[in-house]
Design a protein around this motif. Sequence first.
Motif, PDB file in Angstrom:
ATOM      1  N   PHE A  35      13.557   8.064  -9.656  1.00 32.99           N
ATOM      2  CA  PHE A  35      12.521   8.552 -10.558  1.00 32.99           C
ATOM      3  C   PHE A  35      11.481   7.470 -10.813  1.00 32.99           C
ATOM      4  CE2 PHE A  35      15.009  12.245 -12.012  1.00 32.99           C
ATOM      5  CZ  PHE A  35      16.301  11.832 -11.752  1.00 32.99           C
ATOM      6  N   TYR A  37       8.757   6.801 -13.961  1.00 36.42           N
ATOM      7  CA  TYR A  37       8.298   7.203 -15.279  1.00 36.42           C
ATOM      8  C   TYR A  37       7.060   6.399 -15.641  1.00 36.42           C
ATOM      9  CZ  TYR A  37      12.328  10.064 -16.672  1.00 36.42           C
ATOM     10  OH  TYR A  37      13.269  11.058 -16.779  1.00 36.42           O
ATOM     11  N   GLN A  39       4.708   5.100 -18.947  1.00 34.27           N
ATOM     12  CA  GLN A  39       4.745   4.893 -20.396  1.00 34.27           C
ATOM     13  C   GLN A  39       3.372   4.420 -20.865  1.00 34.27           C
ATOM     14  OE1 GLN A  39       7.248   1.719 -22.057  1.00 34.27           O
ATOM     15  NE2 GLN A  39       7.906   3.123 -23.669  1.00 34.27           N
ATOM     16  N   ARG A  43       3.830   5.219 -26.065  1.00 37.67           N
ATOM     17  CA  ARG A  43       5.244   4.824 -25.901  1.00 37.67           C
ATOM     18  C   ARG A  43       6.138   5.919 -25.319  1.00 37.67           C
ATOM     19  NH1 ARG A  43       4.967   2.627 -31.376  1.00 37.67           N
ATOM     20  NH2 ARG A  43       6.427   4.252 -32.029  1.00 37.67           N
ATOM     21  N   GLN A  44       5.654   7.142 -25.219  1.00 30.47           N
ATOM     22  CA  GLN A  44       6.513   8.187 -24.670  1.00 30.47           C
ATOM     23  C   GLN A  44       6.673   8.012 -23.173  1.00 30.47           C
ATOM     24  OE1 GLN A  44       5.009  12.202 -24.925  1.00 30.47           O
ATOM     25  NE2 GLN A  44       7.065  13.063 -24.970  1.00 30.47           N
ATOM     26  N   MET A  45       7.895   8.031 -22.705  1.00 32.29           N
ATOM     27  CA  MET A  45       8.174   7.942 -21.277  1.00 32.29           C
ATOM     28  C   MET A  45       7.968   9.329 -20.664  1.00 32.29           C
ATOM     29  SD  MET A  45       9.325   4.819 -20.605  1.00 32.29           S
ATOM     30  CE  MET A  45      10.556   4.772 -19.326  1.00 32.29           C
ATOM     31  N   ARG A  50       9.958  12.530  -8.808  1.00 35.19           N
ATOM     32  CA  ARG A  50      11.379  12.319  -8.533  1.00 35.19           C
ATOM     33  C   ARG A  50      11.661  12.628  -7.074  1.00 35.19           C
ATOM     34  NH1 ARG A  50      12.883  17.237 -12.652  1.00 35.19           N
ATOM     35  NH2 ARG A  50      11.349  18.691 -11.814  1.00 35.19           N
ATOM     36  N   PHE A  91       7.687   2.652 -14.706  1.00 41.77           N
ATOM     37  CA  PHE A  91       9.070   2.230 -14.539  1.00 41.77           C
ATOM     38  C   PHE A  91       9.743   3.036 -13.433  1.00 41.77           C
ATOM     39  CE2 PHE A  91       9.561  -0.548 -18.153  1.00 41.77           C
ATOM     40  CZ  PHE A  91       8.617  -0.103 -19.057  1.00 41.77           C
ATOM     41  N   PRO A  95      19.868   6.490 -11.387  1.00 42.82           N
ATOM     42  CA  PRO A  95      20.996   6.946 -12.199  1.00 42.82           C
ATOM     43  C   PRO A  95      22.124   5.927 -12.252  1.00 42.82           C
ATOM     44  CG  PRO A  95      20.297   8.640 -10.661  1.00 42.82           C
ATOM     45  CD  PRO A  95      19.586   7.389 -10.269  1.00 42.82           C
ATOM     46  N   LEU A 104      19.975   6.711 -17.152  1.00 41.74           N
ATOM     47  CA  LEU A 104      19.187   6.027 -16.140  1.00 41.74           C
ATOM     48  C   LEU A 104      19.153   4.527 -16.378  1.00 41.74           C
ATOM     49  CD1 LEU A 104      16.103   8.432 -15.935  1.00 41.74           C
ATOM     50  CD2 LEU A 104      17.946   8.220 -14.274  1.00 41.74           C
ATOM     51  N   PHE A 106      16.655   1.403 -15.732  1.00 40.80           N
ATOM     52  CA  PHE A 106      15.234   1.202 -15.508  1.00 40.80           C
ATOM     53  C   PHE A 106      14.941  -0.200 -14.998  1.00 40.80           C
ATOM     54  CE2 PHE A 106      13.293   4.980 -17.348  1.00 40.80           C
ATOM     55  CZ  PHE A 106      14.304   5.489 -18.129  1.00 40.80           C
ATOM     56  N   GLY A 107      13.894  -0.310 -14.170  1.00 41.16           N
ATOM     57  CA  GLY A 107      13.379  -1.621 -13.816  1.00 41.16           C
ATOM     58  C   GLY A 107      12.612  -2.217 -14.981  1.00 41.16           C
ATOM     59  N   LYS A 108      12.061  -3.404 -14.786  1.00 39.63           N
ATOM     60  CA  LYS A 108      11.340  -4.073 -15.868  1.00 39.63           C
ATOM     61  C   LYS A 108       9.931  -3.545 -16.049  1.00 39.63           C
ATOM     62  CE  LYS A 108      13.867  -8.410 -16.095  1.00 39.63           C
ATOM     63  NZ  LYS A 108      13.764  -9.900 -16.130  1.00 39.63           N
TER      64      LYS A 108
END
Lengths: 116, 119
Positions: A35, A37, A39, A43-45, A50, A91, A95, A104, A106-108
């Motif tokens: 995935f 995402y 942001q 702030r909402q992801m 996907r 991001f 999974p 999930l 997440f990467g940085k």
Amino acid sequence: AQTVTQSQPEMSVQEAETVTLSCTYDTSESDYYLFWYKQPPSRQMILVIRQEAYKQQNATENRFSVNFQKAAKSFSLKISDSQLGDAAMYFCAFPNYGGSQGNLIFGKGTKLSVKP
Amino acid sequence: EAGVAQSPRYKIIEKRQSVAFWCNPISGHATLYWYQQILGQGPKLLIQFQNNGVVDDSQLPKDRFSAERLKGVDSTLKIQPAKLEDSAVYLCASSLGAKPGGSYNSPLHFGNGTRLTVT
């Protein structure tokens, strides 16, 4: 254990041009999901796109597409015709098969700036 | 459909004080997640609920953090006492099911988060 690596802390693109954000991961799973995402400052992801690993075809959602290379464990996001509203943190997420299913890792993140 | 609701939006407290965050997931979503996002990092899972049961709380600092999901709907996350390193954004997410990664057909939906500052 699964890991997700985003090696570009910041990226910049000119409006209307194309930019590619990189993501690599490590897993022993053979079938999985990936995935991206977004942001924004709110702030909402927000789910951007996907990909299922068993599908050969790269996923596409309007101006967003992925370059999925399973053997290389690479999952990059391409944004075409960049718009000012694309400026955000992006991001890559994978999974957590090693732990409870459903959440999930997440990467940085990569901070994308769009210049007018 | 209405999204994931979180409150408050911002909270500033002093260290050693307590704080609570509230989350209302999307109607019908059985799985609820609390993530902690420290500045400059990606979100990290604190706790995952399936209905009103805990599925994963392995990364929850249980000496100071607690969470509950009564009746399998709303959830609260509490920190008592807070430390400076707890300053972060706390994100709540929900999904229909608990298949891997939320599953292709049941991705995670996030709220706007609560930004906590501990001074």
